[in-house]
Design an enzyme around this catalytic site. Structure first.
Site, mmCIF file in Angstrom:
data_model
loop_
_atom_site.group_PDB
_atom_site.id
_atom_site.type_symbol
_atom_site.label_atom_id
_atom_site.label_comp_id
_atom_site.label_asym_id
_atom_site.label_seq_id
_atom_site.Cartn_x
_atom_site.Cartn_y
_atom_site.Cartn_z
ATOM 1 N N ARG A 1 -1.170 -14.314 4.803
ATOM 2 C CA ARG A 1 -1.957 -13.625 5.839
ATOM 3 C C ARG A 1 -1.279 -13.774 7.200
ATOM 4 O O ARG A 1 -1.287 -12.849 8.011
ATOM 5 C CB ARG A 1 -3.409 -14.112 5.857
ATOM 6 C CG ARG A 1 -4.236 -13.453 4.747
ATOM 7 C CD ARG A 1 -5.727 -13.554 4.956
ATOM 8 N NE ARG A 1 -6.283 -12.649 5.942
ATOM 9 C CZ ARG A 1 -6.793 -11.444 5.678
ATOM 10 N NH1 ARG A 1 -6.812 -10.961 4.460
ATOM 11 N NH2 ARG A 1 -7.303 -10.712 6.651
ATOM 12 N N LYS B 1 0.834 -1.202 0.000
ATOM 13 C CA LYS B 1 0.000 0.000 0.000
ATOM 14 C C LYS B 1 0.876 1.262 0.000
ATOM 15 O O LYS B 1 2.079 1.186 0.271
ATOM 16 C CB LYS B 1 -0.921 -0.041 1.226
ATOM 17 C CG LYS B 1 -1.891 -1.233 1.254
ATOM 18 C CD LYS B 1 -2.823 -1.113 2.474
ATOM 19 C CE LYS B 1 -3.766 -2.294 2.612
ATOM 20 N NZ LYS B 1 -4.679 -2.109 3.785
ATOM 21 N N HIS C 1 -1.765 -5.454 1.686
ATOM 22 C CA HIS C 1 -3.049 -6.133 1.514
ATOM 23 C C HIS C 1 -2.779 -7.580 1.118
ATOM 24 O O HIS C 1 -1.903 -7.838 0.294
ATOM 25 C CB HIS C 1 -3.885 -5.470 0.412
ATOM 26 C CG HIS C 1 -5.064 -6.297 -0.004
ATOM 27 N ND1 HIS C 1 -6.246 -6.283 0.695
ATOM 28 C CD2 HIS C 1 -5.224 -7.202 -1.009
ATOM 29 C CE1 HIS C 1 -7.097 -7.142 0.118
ATOM 30 N NE2 HIS C 1 -6.501 -7.705 -0.919
ATOM 31 N N ARG D 1 2.558 -6.250 9.520
ATOM 32 C CA ARG D 1 1.716 -5.160 10.019
ATOM 33 C C ARG D 1 2.088 -4.765 11.439
ATOM 34 O O ARG D 1 2.057 -3.582 11.794
ATOM 35 C CB ARG D 1 0.249 -5.579 9.938
ATOM 36 C CG ARG D 1 -0.279 -5.614 8.505
ATOM 37 C CD ARG D 1 -1.611 -6.302 8.412
ATOM 38 N NE ARG D 1 -2.297 -6.025 7.147
ATOM 39 C CZ ARG D 1 -3.475 -6.526 6.819
ATOM 40 N NH1 ARG D 1 -4.113 -7.334 7.668
ATOM 41 N NH2 ARG D 1 -4.038 -6.231 5.668
ATOM 42 N N THR E 1 -5.450 -7.354 10.907
ATOM 43 C CA THR E 1 -5.836 -6.110 10.239
ATOM 44 C C THR E 1 -5.435 -4.886 11.062
ATOM 45 O O THR E 1 -4.879 -3.915 10.542
ATOM 46 C CB THR E 1 -7.361 -6.103 10.018
ATOM 47 O OG1 THR E 1 -7.723 -7.299 9.317
ATOM 48 C CG2 THR E 1 -7.802 -4.895 9.218
HETATM 49 N N1 UDP Z 1 -9.574 -0.906 7.927
HETATM 50 C C1 UDP Z 1 -9.594 0.174 8.798
HETATM 51 N N2 UDP Z 1 -10.364 0.093 9.931
HETATM 52 C C2 UDP Z 1 -11.099 -1.025 10.229
HETATM 53 C C3 UDP Z 1 -11.059 -2.113 9.336
HETATM 54 C C4 UDP Z 1 -10.301 -2.019 8.196
HETATM 55 O O1 UDP Z 1 -8.938 1.184 8.562
HETATM 56 O O2 UDP Z 1 -11.770 -1.048 11.288
HETATM 57 C C5 UDP Z 1 -8.748 -0.827 6.696
HETATM 58 C C6 UDP Z 1 -7.411 -1.530 6.828
HETATM 59 O O3 UDP Z 1 -6.431 -0.777 6.124
HETATM 60 C C7 UDP Z 1 -7.688 -2.874 6.164
HETATM 61 C C8 UDP Z 1 -8.647 -2.471 5.054
HETATM 62 O O4 UDP Z 1 -9.450 -1.441 5.623
HETATM 63 O O5 UDP Z 1 -6.508 -3.488 5.693
HETATM 64 C C9 UDP Z 1 -9.539 -3.611 4.554
HETATM 65 O O6 UDP Z 1 -10.227 -4.189 5.634
HETATM 66 P P1 UDP Z 1 -10.410 -5.749 5.768
HETATM 67 O O7 UDP Z 1 -11.440 -5.986 6.816
HETATM 68 O O8 UDP Z 1 -10.625 -6.366 4.433
HETATM 69 O O9 UDP Z 1 -9.001 -6.223 6.398
HETATM 70 P P2 UDP Z 1 -7.763 -7.008 5.752
HETATM 71 O O10 UDP Z 1 -8.331 -8.103 4.889
HETATM 72 O O11 UDP Z 1 -6.958 -6.002 4.977
HETATM 73 O O12 UDP Z 1 -6.977 -7.547 6.931
HETATM 74 MG MG MG Z 2 -9.735 -7.964 3.325
#
Ligand code: UDP
Ligand code: MG
Length: 168
Positions: A92, A11, A126, A109, A98
């Protein structure tokens, strides 16, 4: 053994913090194969389609700005496809949770992410969440001939009078 493909995005915060090398090194621990890679600009349409499962979330507009590089003045991402045994699970795992504050401190992360004062999780990378999402995302970010293995069925189409840019 299940072979999987996953989309990986470094990102805009990852690019701004010069983490590309670090992240690729961490991902190389998986022994997976990189089968596609590019630097891409992220249009509003692409961003909204990529994050369409989060459309109703209060942070949707923020993450669209984030992935388009508007928070970091880096209007690009690095997009890759990793392929091999349990690719999604392995990537992952290395990426971590996340929420970077909850991510294991040794994960990508956990090491490099942060939460902004406005609450956005800037988590540098991501990774697709499951096989179905991986297929959807890979087809969204890459054309078949940009991926060096045949991941999904393709068809031959003849496009008439399609204007493309060639080297001058
Ligand atoms: N995100 C955020 N706040 C939240 C959840 C998600 O800022 O409460 C952002 C974060 O950058 C995350 C992206 O939105 O990577 C996509 O969310 P997702 O739930 O798909 O999580 P990921 O699959 O990236 O772990
Ligand atoms: Mg996701």
């Amino acid at each position: 053994m299940t072979n999987q493909a996953t989309l990986i995005l470094i990102k805009p915060d990852g690019l701004k913090k010069s983490l590309t090398g670090n992240i690729l090194t961490r991902l190389s621990e998986t022994k997976l194969e990189i089968v596609a890679a590019k630097i891409a600009r992220v249009s509003k349409e692409l961003a909204e389609e990529h994050y369409r499962h989060l459309k109703d979330k209060p942070f949707f507009e923020d993450i669209i700005k984030y992935i388009r590089g508007e928070l970091h003045n880096r209007h690009k991402v690095m997009a890759l496809v990793y392929w091999g045994e349990e690719a999604i699970t392995k990537c992952r795992q290395l990426a971590g949770s996340t929420n970077p504050e909850e991510a294991e401190s040794t994960s990508i992360r956990g090491s490099y992410g942060r939460i902004t004062t406005s609450g956005v999780y800037e988590n540098v990378i991501h990774v697709s969440s499951d096989e179905k999402e991986a297929e959807r995302e890979i087809k969204l970010w890459f054309q078949p001939d940009e991926v060096i293995v045949s991941l999904y069925p393709t068809k031959d189409v003849v496009e008439k009078e399609k204007k493309i840019k060639a080297w001058g």
